[in-house]
Design an enzyme around this catalytic site. Structure first.
Site, PDB file in Angstrom:
ATOM      1  N   ARG A 187      -2.340  -2.525  -3.612  1.00 47.10           N
ATOM      2  CA  ARG A 187      -3.675  -1.553  -3.220  1.00 47.10           C
ATOM      3  C   ARG A 187      -3.925  -0.423  -4.420  1.00 47.10           C
ATOM      4  O   ARG A 187      -2.820   0.436  -4.243  1.00 47.10           O
ATOM      5  CB  ARG A 187      -4.075  -1.138  -1.979  1.00 47.10           C
ATOM      6  CG  ARG A 187      -5.263  -0.410  -1.697  1.00 47.10           C
ATOM      7  CD  ARG A 187      -5.237   0.194  -0.570  1.00 47.10           C
ATOM      8  NE  ARG A 187      -6.629   1.121  -0.402  1.00 47.10           N
ATOM      9  CZ  ARG A 187      -6.888   2.310   0.303  1.00 47.10           C
ATOM     10  NH1 ARG A 187      -5.667   2.804   0.775  1.00 47.10           N
ATOM     11  NH2 ARG A 187      -7.801   2.845   0.221  1.00 47.10           N
TER      12      ARG A 187
ATOM     13  N   HIS B  16     -13.281   2.168  -0.818  1.00 49.73           N
ATOM     14  CA  HIS B  16     -13.193   1.491   0.044  1.00 49.73           C
ATOM     15  C   HIS B  16     -13.818  -0.245  -0.372  1.00 49.73           C
ATOM     16  O   HIS B  16     -14.304  -0.859   0.407  1.00 49.73           O
ATOM     17  CB  HIS B  16     -14.118   1.688   1.316  1.00 49.73           C
ATOM     18  CG  HIS B  16     -13.566   2.960   2.059  1.00 49.73           C
ATOM     19  ND1 HIS B  16     -14.269   3.830   2.997  1.00 49.73           N
ATOM     20  CD2 HIS B  16     -11.989   3.173   2.122  1.00 49.73           C
ATOM     21  CE1 HIS B  16     -13.555   4.638   3.402  1.00 49.73           C
ATOM     22  NE2 HIS B  16     -12.338   4.255   3.132  1.00 49.73           N
TER      23      HIS B  16
ATOM     24  N   ASN C  37       0.824  -1.112  -0.012  1.00 47.75           N
ATOM     25  CA  ASN C  37      -0.009  -0.005  -0.085  1.00 47.75           C
ATOM     26  C   ASN C  37       0.990   1.310  -0.122  1.00 47.75           C
ATOM     27  O   ASN C  37       1.436   1.483   1.044  1.00 47.75           O
ATOM     28  CB  ASN C  37      -0.984  -0.002   1.140  1.00 47.75           C
ATOM     29  CG  ASN C  37      -2.063   1.047   1.305  1.00 47.75           C
ATOM     30  OD1 ASN C  37      -2.071   2.013   0.303  1.00 47.75           O
ATOM     31  ND2 ASN C  37      -2.898   1.112   2.090  1.00 47.75           N
TER      32      ASN C  37
ATOM     33  N   GLU D  93      -8.502  -5.669   4.657  1.00 52.07           N
ATOM     34  CA  GLU D  93      -8.219  -5.506   3.177  1.00 52.07           C
ATOM     35  C   GLU D  93      -6.765  -6.144   2.659  1.00 52.07           C
ATOM     36  O   GLU D  93      -6.982  -6.642   1.501  1.00 52.07           O
ATOM     37  CB  GLU D  93      -8.090  -3.945   2.772  1.00 52.07           C
ATOM     38  CG  GLU D  93      -9.200  -3.114   3.363  1.00 52.07           C
ATOM     39  CD  GLU D  93      -9.129  -1.591   3.416  1.00 52.07           C
ATOM     40  OE1 GLU D  93      -9.491  -1.079   2.323  1.00 52.07           O
ATOM     41  OE2 GLU D  93      -8.785  -1.106   4.462  1.00 52.07           O
TER      42      GLU D  93
ATOM     43  N   ARG E  11     -12.738  15.270   6.719  1.00 47.22           N
ATOM     44  CA  ARG E  11     -13.608  15.311   5.485  1.00 47.22           C
ATOM     45  C   ARG E  11     -15.065  15.663   5.674  1.00 47.22           C
ATOM     46  O   ARG E  11     -15.489  15.100   6.684  1.00 47.22           O
ATOM     47  CB  ARG E  11     -13.520  14.234   4.540  1.00 47.22           C
ATOM     48  CG  ARG E  11     -12.299  13.819   3.982  1.00 47.22           C
ATOM     49  CD  ARG E  11     -12.474  12.418   3.316  1.00 47.22           C
ATOM     50  NE  ARG E  11     -10.985  12.072   2.814  1.00 47.22           N
ATOM     51  CZ  ARG E  11     -10.711  10.595   2.572  1.00 47.22           C
ATOM     52  NH1 ARG E  11     -11.766   9.977   2.630  1.00 47.22           N
ATOM     53  NH2 ARG E  11      -9.334  10.548   2.618  1.00 47.22           N
TER      54      ARG E  11
END
Length: 378
Positions: A68, A157, A7, A360, A218
């Protein structure tokens, strides 16, 4: 297979090695501050990873690398074996994910340079949402903007949502393709997905990961006219990007983007923290109600990721707003700490409320092994 999962961020590289034969994690780590004096670039970061792997793996060799990749655009709806053309295609998507895809490409190129013969697979965060119907991914803007710039809802996601959906179906005793539910991935970044027949049919994040729920920094959903207003007040595009992506959400309302700290502050009487939590839980509850309709009646509501798995207080504040759906939590089960998939609702609840830990890296390793296996069988 031994799979190295990468990642890659602009200044960091997170890695893990998994043995897909028994799903064991052999080693993992995070290299930060890439670009500074000690680690000048991603290639040098990989040298550090290589040293660690040599100590841990000994004579065992890696079979593949799984990356990823945040944005797959409209082209990539499933994991894909990487070659030069695929790398360039990912790079062309940089304008859609300027904070993520360029860094993902850096990781791919660094691996290619260091281990040119090692197969690499790209696993896309947007791929699971490729099944959204057009009425869900369209924005009500001129068609030319979609045709010219690709402005549409993509969702993110997806790797987590797909993994959690499959495990929720398993916990319920139904096939993955028979699962109709609502999955809430709640971390510093947060999104919720409506899953019907095991497929994503709607999700809260859109053209970018900014749309949807209240997150750590956010804003989530906001009246777009606010941006026009602020632009006229002198805010630049960079100012607006900073405002909405890094200075809003829990941080903007409560002064802290950490959910645990915000909950502690609210418990100590901090009114702004309490308001921030109320706004975040109300926003999520609205989406849950909408997605219950979208899937034709959910078989389960699933919480996952850092906040979803660990904050019993936030789960409670959300479900308390959902009385009209007939669901309710078992207080003891909700408060219990566990790393296992579990049900936290009462027997009287109209449908189960579940907590399913996401993984993940496991999903990326599994997808990578599948692509490599298919390639080897051709």
């Amino acid at each position: 297979m031994l799979i190295l999962i990468i990642n890659s961020g602009s200044s960091s590289l997170k890695y893990q090695v998994r043995d897909t034969n028994d799903d064991s994690v052999l080693t993992e780590g995070l290299i930060e501050r890439i670009g500074e004096s000690e680690v000048t670039d991603h290639a040098q970061a990989l040298d550090q990873v290589d040293q660690k792997l040599t100590r841990v793996l000994g004579e065992r060799a890696l079979d593949a690398v799984g990356h990823r990749v945040v944005h797959g655009g409209e082209r990539f709806g499933e994991p894909v074996l990487i070659n030069n053309e695929i790398t360039r295609a990912i790079e062309r998507l940089n304008p859609l994910a300027p904070l993520h895809n360029p860094a993902n490409v850096l990781g791919i190129r660094a691996i290619t340079k260091k281990w040119p013969k090692l197969p690499q697979v790209a696993v896309f965060d947007t791929a699971f949402h490729k099944t959204m119907p057009e009425h869900a991914w369209r924005y009500a803007i001129p068609d030319q903007l979609y045709r010219t710039y690709g402005i549409r809802r993509y969702g993110f996601h997806g790797t987590s949502h797909e993994f959690v959906s499959r495990h929720a179906a398993k916990l319920l005793g139904v096939g993955a393709s028979d699962f109709n539910g609502i999955v809430a991935h709640l971390g510093n970044g947060a999104s919720i997905t409506a899953v019907s027949g095991g497929k994503s049919i709607d999700t809260s994040m859109g053209f970018t990961p900014l749309e949807g729920l209240v997150m750590g920094t956010r804003s989530g959903d906001i009246d777009p006219s606010i941006l026009i207003f602020l632009a006229r007040e002198g805010y630049s595009t960079d100012d607006l990007d900073q405002l909405l992506n890094r200075d809003s959400g829990l941080k903007g309302m409560a002064g802290n983007n950490d959910m645990r700290s915000t909950e502690e502050a609210a418990a100590d009487g901090d009114e702004q923290a309490a308001i921030a939590l109320a706004v975040a839980s109300y926003r999520l509850a609205k989406y849950i109600g909408a997605y219950h309709v979208a899937v034709g009646g959910a078989q389960a509501l699933v919480f996952t990721a850092g906040i979803g798995e660990n904050s019993w207080q936030f789960r409670q504040s959300v479900v308390e707003r959902l009385g009209a759906l007939g669901i309710s939590l078992d207080d003891a089960a909700n408060r219990k700490k566990s790393n296992e998939p579990r049900e936290i609702s009462t027997e009287e609840s109209a449908f189960p409320v579940l907590v399913i830990p996401t993984d993940e890296e496991a999903a990326i390793a599994e997808a990578t092994a599948a692509v490599i296996g298919e390639q080897n069988n051709q």
